[in-house]
Design a protein around this motif. Structure first.
Motif, PDB file in Angstrom:
ATOM      1  N   PHE A  71       0.843  -1.189   0.000  1.00 15.15           N
ATOM      2  CA  PHE A  71       0.000   0.000   0.000  1.00 15.15           C
ATOM      3  C   PHE A  71       0.883   1.244   0.000  1.00 15.15           C
ATOM      4  O   PHE A  71       1.166   1.848   1.030  1.00 15.15           O
ATOM      5  N   HIS A  72       1.360   1.591  -1.189  1.00 11.18           N
ATOM      6  CA  HIS A  72       2.176   2.786  -1.399  1.00 11.18           C
ATOM      7  C   HIS A  72       1.686   3.482  -2.656  1.00 11.18           C
ATOM      8  O   HIS A  72       1.030   2.859  -3.504  1.00 11.18           O
ATOM      9  N   PRO A  73       1.993   4.773  -2.830  1.00 10.51           N
ATOM     10  CA  PRO A  73       1.594   5.465  -4.062  1.00 10.51           C
ATOM     11  C   PRO A  73       2.114   4.730  -5.296  1.00 10.51           C
ATOM     12  O   PRO A  73       3.255   4.266  -5.317  1.00 10.51           O
ATOM     13  N   HIS A  74       1.284   4.662  -6.319  1.00  8.38           N
ATOM     14  CA  HIS A  74       1.631   3.895  -7.519  1.00  8.38           C
ATOM     15  C   HIS A  74       2.875   4.460  -8.200  1.00  8.38           C
ATOM     16  O   HIS A  74       3.741   3.705  -8.659  1.00  8.38           O
ATOM     17  N   HIS A  75       2.986   5.795  -8.258  1.00 11.14           N
ATOM     18  CA  HIS A  75       4.146   6.386  -8.931  1.00 11.14           C
ATOM     19  C   HIS A  75       5.436   6.044  -8.194  1.00 11.14           C
ATOM     20  O   HIS A  75       6.503   5.933  -8.803  1.00 11.14           O
ATOM     21  N   LEU A  76       5.381   5.858  -6.881  1.00 16.25           N
ATOM     22  CA  LEU A  76       6.570   5.478  -6.126  1.00 16.25           C
ATOM     23  C   LEU A  76       7.031   4.082  -6.527  1.00 16.25           C
ATOM     24  O   LEU A  76       8.216   3.837  -6.762  1.00 16.25           O
ATOM     25  N   LYS A  77       6.076   3.155  -6.646  1.00 20.90           N
ATOM     26  CA  LYS A  77       6.422   1.775  -6.988  1.00 20.90           C
ATOM     27  C   LYS A  77       6.935   1.656  -8.419  1.00 20.90           C
ATOM     28  O   LYS A  77       7.811   0.835  -8.707  1.00 20.90           O
ATOM     29  N   THR A  78       6.413   2.461  -9.331  1.00 21.28           N
ATOM     30  CA  THR A  78       6.875   2.382 -10.715  1.00 21.28           C
ATOM     31  C   THR A  78       8.229   3.060 -10.909  1.00 21.28           C
ATOM     32  O   THR A  78       8.944   2.758 -11.870  1.00 21.28           O
ATOM     33  N   ASN A  79       8.601   3.971  -9.993  1.00 20.27           N
ATOM     34  CA  ASN A  79       9.879   4.669 -10.122  1.00 20.27           C
ATOM     35  C   ASN A  79      11.024   3.971  -9.391  1.00 20.27           C
ATOM     36  O   ASN A  79      12.188   4.298  -9.630  1.00 20.27           O
ATOM     37  N   ILE A  80      10.707   3.037  -8.496  1.00 19.90           N
ATOM     38  CA  ILE A  80      11.774   2.310  -7.800  1.00 19.90           C
ATOM     39  C   ILE A  80      12.672   1.558  -8.786  1.00 19.90           C
ATOM     40  O   ILE A  80      13.902   1.642  -8.688  1.00 19.90           O
ATOM     41  N   PRO A  81      12.136   0.812  -9.762  1.00 23.88           N
ATOM     42  CA  PRO A  81      13.022   0.152 -10.730  1.00 23.88           C
ATOM     43  C   PRO A  81      13.906   1.137 -11.486  1.00 23.88           C
ATOM     44  O   PRO A  81      15.090   0.853 -11.728  1.00 23.88           O
ATOM     45  N   THR A  82      13.373   2.299 -11.851  1.00 28.27           N
ATOM     46  CA  THR A  82      14.180   3.295 -12.563  1.00 28.27           C
ATOM     47  C   THR A  82      15.377   3.722 -11.732  1.00 28.27           C
ATOM     48  O   THR A  82      16.515   3.764 -12.217  1.00 28.27           O
ATOM     49  N   GLY A  83      15.127   4.020 -10.462  1.00 26.76           N
ATOM     50  CA  GLY A  83      16.218   4.433  -9.589  1.00 26.76           C
ATOM     51  C   GLY A  83      17.255   3.342  -9.401  1.00 26.76           C
ATOM     52  O   GLY A  83      18.463   3.605  -9.403  1.00 26.76           O
ATOM     53  N   GLN A  84      16.802   2.103  -9.267  1.00 26.78           N
ATOM     54  CA  GLN A  84      17.728   1.001  -9.049  1.00 26.78           C
ATOM     55  C   GLN A  84      18.560   0.680 -10.297  1.00 26.78           C
ATOM     56  O   GLN A  84      19.752   0.389 -10.204  1.00 26.78           O
ATOM     57  N   PHE A  85      17.941   0.747 -11.475  1.00 27.84           N
ATOM     58  CA  PHE A  85      18.701   0.475 -12.701  1.00 27.84           C
ATOM     59  C   PHE A  85      19.674   1.610 -13.016  1.00 27.84           C
ATOM     60  O   PHE A  85      20.781   1.363 -13.521  1.00 27.84           O
ATOM     61  N   LEU A  86      19.307   2.852 -12.716  1.00 26.53           N
ATOM     62  CA  LEU A  86      20.246   3.964 -12.893  1.00 26.53           C
ATOM     63  C   LEU A  86      21.433   3.814 -11.939  1.00 26.53           C
ATOM     64  O   LEU A  86      22.584   4.074 -12.317  1.00 26.53           O
ATOM     65  N   ARG A  87      21.158   3.400 -10.721  1.00 34.83           N
ATOM     66  CA  ARG A  87      22.246   3.150  -9.758  1.00 34.83           C
ATOM     67  C   ARG A  87      23.145   2.035 -10.266  1.00 34.83           C
ATOM     68  O   ARG A  87      24.384   2.134 -10.199  1.00 34.83           O
ATOM     69  N   LEU A  88      22.540   0.967 -10.776  1.00 34.50           N
ATOM     70  CA  LEU A  88      23.320  -0.159 -11.295  1.00 34.50           C
ATOM     71  C   LEU A  88      24.192   0.270 -12.479  1.00 34.50           C
ATOM     72  O   LEU A  88      25.366  -0.115 -12.574  1.00 34.50           O
ATOM     73  N   ARG A  89      23.629   1.103 -13.348  1.00 35.06           N
ATOM     74  CA  ARG A  89      24.407   1.565 -14.521  1.00 35.06           C
ATOM     75  C   ARG A  89      25.577   2.433 -14.086  1.00 35.06           C
ATOM     76  O   ARG A  89      26.657   2.395 -14.704  1.00 35.06           O
ATOM     77  N   ARG A  90      25.391   3.197 -13.055  1.00 35.45           N
ATOM     78  CA  ARG A  90      26.476   4.039 -12.552  1.00 35.45           C
ATOM     79  C   ARG A  90      27.611   3.200 -11.955  1.00 35.45           C
ATOM     80  O   ARG A  90      28.790   3.541 -12.077  1.00 35.45           O
ATOM     81  N   LEU A  91      27.261   2.091 -11.313  1.00 36.49           N
ATOM     82  CA  LEU A  91      28.260   1.257 -10.654  1.00 36.49           C
ATOM     83  C   LEU A  91      29.006   0.349 -11.630  1.00 36.49           C
ATOM     84  O   LEU A  91      30.137  -0.050 -11.351  1.00 36.49           O
ATOM     85  N   CYS A  92      28.383  -0.020 -12.735  1.00 30.55           N
ATOM     86  CA  CYS A  92      29.003  -0.930 -13.704  1.00 30.55           C
ATOM     87  C   CYS A  92      29.748  -0.119 -14.769  1.00 30.55           C
ATOM     88  O   CYS A  92      29.126   0.662 -15.500  1.00 30.55           O
ATOM     89  N   SER A  93      31.043  -0.323 -14.867  1.00 29.08           N
ATOM     90  CA  SER A  93      31.845   0.495 -15.788  1.00 29.08           C
ATOM     91  C   SER A  93      31.667   0.073 -17.246  1.00 29.08           C
ATOM     92  O   SER A  93      31.929   0.860 -18.151  1.00 29.08           O
TER      93      SER A  93
END
Length: 440
Positions: free
Chosen positions: A159-181
Motif C-alpha cells: 500500500f504505497h503510491p503507484h508512482h513510487l512503486k513504478t519509479n523504484i526500478p528506474t532508480g535502481q537500474f540507474l544506480r546499477l548503470r552508474r556502478l558498472c563500468s
C-alpha cells in the motif's frame, strides 16, 4: 574539539557564535539516554547510533585524524590513492605486503578510538556496494551484494503510491548503470536485478522500460546537477485510501489559492501513514500495575461526586454510537479528557492536567456567577439550567509521556480528536471550534 576547529574556519561575519554551537553540540552528544523497562541509562562514550549528527561528526573526526596522522606520515608516499566514505577507506598501496601490515599496525596505535580492520587483494576488492577490479592494467567496477543479503525490495502489491512503486526500478537500474563500468557487466547484473524485482511482483513492462532508460546514460549520471529554485508548492499528505480524494479536492479549488503569487504550481507528496506496527507496537510499555479496563466512578469524598456519572461506556445521545471509556478514573484523577452533559442531550468535551474535580468546580462556579466566557456557560444561562443539571464523566485518561515531552499539547490533541469524533461543535454540541493548528 574537532567541531570547534571546523567552526573557527568559517568566513566572517559569523551570524551564530561558535561557543553557542559548541554548547548545542555538547548537549546532543552527551545527553543521549535510553529506557529499559523502568530504568534510564545514559551513554557515556561514543555517539548514539541513528543520531542525526553522528555521520557528520564521524566525517569531521576521521578527516582530522587524516590531517594529523596519515598525510604527514612516512607511509603516505606508499599510498597511491586514498578514498574515504565517512569511516570506510578504499586505498591503493604501491608498497610491499609487509610494509602494508606495518602501516596497519602503526595506524591502529595512533588513536585508541579508531581501530581499522582490513581486506587486501591484488586484483579485486569490495567497497560498500561496489566491486573494484584491476585487470590488464585497467580498473573496472561492478555491483557488490553480500551473500547474506535478502530481497528487501518493496513488494509491488504494498500500500504505497503507484508512482513510487513504478519509479523504484528506474532508480535502481540507474544506480546499477552508474556502478558498472562496462555495458556488458551492466546487462549481466541487470538480468539478476530483473529476477529480484519479479520475485516481488513487478510487471516486466515496467522493468523493461527502466532497464532501457539506464542502458545508455552512464556518462550523464556523473554530471553535476544544477539546482535551481523551484517555485512549486509541495503539499505533503499522509498516504491513505482518501489521498486521491483529498488531492482532487485541493486541485479543484486551487484556482482560488493561485491568485496569490506565492502559489504558482502544486505538487503532491506523501508520507507514510500509520500502519499496524505503529498502532500495536510501543517502545515504552505501561506500568504493570496500572488498570486499563476503563470506567469512571465518584471518589465518595467530595462535593463533585453528585455530578458524576458512573460509567464504563457511554452511548452518544445523537448517533447512538457506543464508546468504551479508557482508563480507570474518579474525581481526583489528573490528566484527562472529560465530557459534560446537559438536559438538552448536548455534550461538551474538555481536558485538564489538574484533578477533574478542580475543573468541574470551576465550571460550576462560572455558571453560578453567570461568567459567560464559554459556550457551555452561555447555554446553561440561556436554557435556565442549574448547577444540579451538570453531569460529567472522564472519557479518557491520558498518561504523561515516559520520556518527557509537551504533555499539555498531547492532552490538547486528544481533546480535539474527541471533539471531532463526537461532533460537539455548536450547534451539535457545546464546543466552539476545533483547533487544527495544534496538529501542524
Amino acid at each position: 574539539m574537532v567541531i570547534e576547529q571546523v567552526l573557527d574556519t568559517r568566513p566572517t561575519p559569523i551570524r551564530v557564535p561558535t561557543s553557542f554551537l559548541i554548547q548545542l553540540a555538547s548537549l546532543a552528544l552527551t545527553c543521549n539516554y535510553f529506557q529499559f523497562q523502568t530504568q534510564f541509562f545514559q551513554q557515556i562514550k561514543g555517539t548514539a547510533m541513528g543520531a542525526t549528527m553522528a555521520p557528520s561528526l564521524a566525517c569531521l573526526y576521521v578527516a582530522a585524524f587524516e590531517e594529523h596522522h596519515i598525510y604527514k606520515s612516512e607511509w603516505w608516499p606508499l599510498i597511491f590513492k586514498w578514498w574515504r566514505y565517512i569511516d570506510d577507506v578504499l586505498l591503493i598501496w604501491i608498497g610491499t605486503d609487509a610494509q602494508f601490515f606495518g602501516f596497519l599496525d602503526w595506524l591502529n596505535q595512533c588513536n585508541p578510538n579508531l581501530q581499522f580492520n582490513h581486506y587486501i587483494h591484488h586484483s579485486q576488492v569490495d567497497f560498500l556496494d561496489i566491486t573494484v577490479m584491476y585487470q590488464n592494467q585497467k580498473f573496472t567496477t561492478s555491483l557488490f551484494r553480500k551473500s547474506t543479503d535478502r530481497n528487501t525490495l518493496l513488494a509491488f502489491d504494498s500500500f504505497h503510491p503507484h508512482h513510487l512503486k513504478t519509479n523504484i526500478p528506474t532508480g535502481q537500474f540507474l544506480r546499477l548503470r552508474r556502478l558498472c563500468s562496462s555495458t556488458t557487466e551492466y546487462i549481466t547484473q541487470a538480468q539478476n536485478m530483473i529476477v529480484r524485482f519479479q520475485e516481488r511482483g513487478y510487471p516486466y513492462k515496467i522493468l523493461k522500460r527502466a532497464y532501457k532508460r539506464a542502458l545508455y546514460v552512464r556518462d550523464f549520471l556523473f554530471l553535476k546537477s544544477t539546482h535551481q529554485q523551484d517555485p512549486t508548492v509541495n503539499c505533503i499528505l499522509p498516504f491513505s485510501t482518501s489521498s486521491k480524494t483529498i488531492s482532487a479536492l485541493i486541485r479543484k479549488h486551487w484556482a482560488a489559492l493561485a491568485l496569490d503569487k506565492f502559489f504558482r504550481s502544486l505538487r503532491f507528496m506523501y508520507r507514510r501513514g500509520r500502519n499496524l506496527r505503529d498502532i500495536l507496537v510501543h517502545t515504552v510499555g505501561h506500568p504493570a500495575d496500572m488498570t486499563y479496563e476503563g470506567g469512571h466512578r465518584p471518589c465518595g469524598r467530595c462535593s463533585v461526586c453528585q455530578h458524576t456519572n458512573t460509567l464504563t461506556q457511554f452511548a452518544h445521545p445523537h448517533s447512538g454510537c457506543l464508546y468504551k471509556l479508557s482508563g480507570t478514573s474518579d474525581c481526583n484523577t489528573r490528566g484527562v479528557v472529560y465530557v459534560i452533559t446537559c438536559p438538552c442531550q448536548l455534550l461538551y468535551v474538555g481536558k485538564t492536567q489538574r484533578s477533574i474535580k478542580t475543573c468541574i468546580i470551576e465550571h460550576r462556579s462560572s455558571i453560578n456567577i453567570s461568567k459567560e466566557n464559554a459556550p457551555l456557560v452561555s447555554h446553561w444561562i440561556e436554557k435556565s439550567h442549574t448547577t444540579a443539571d451538570l453531569q460529567f464523566f472522564v472519557l479518557e485518561v491520558v498518561l504523561p509521556p515516559a520520556r518527557g515531552g509537551d504533555y499539555s499539547l498531547i492532552l490538547l490533541r486528544h481533546e480535539q480528536r474527541w471533539i471531532f469524533r463526537l461532533n460537539t461543535i455548536i450547534p451539535h454540541g457545546l464546543n466552539s471550534e476545533i483547533e487544527w493548528n495544534h496538529f501542524l
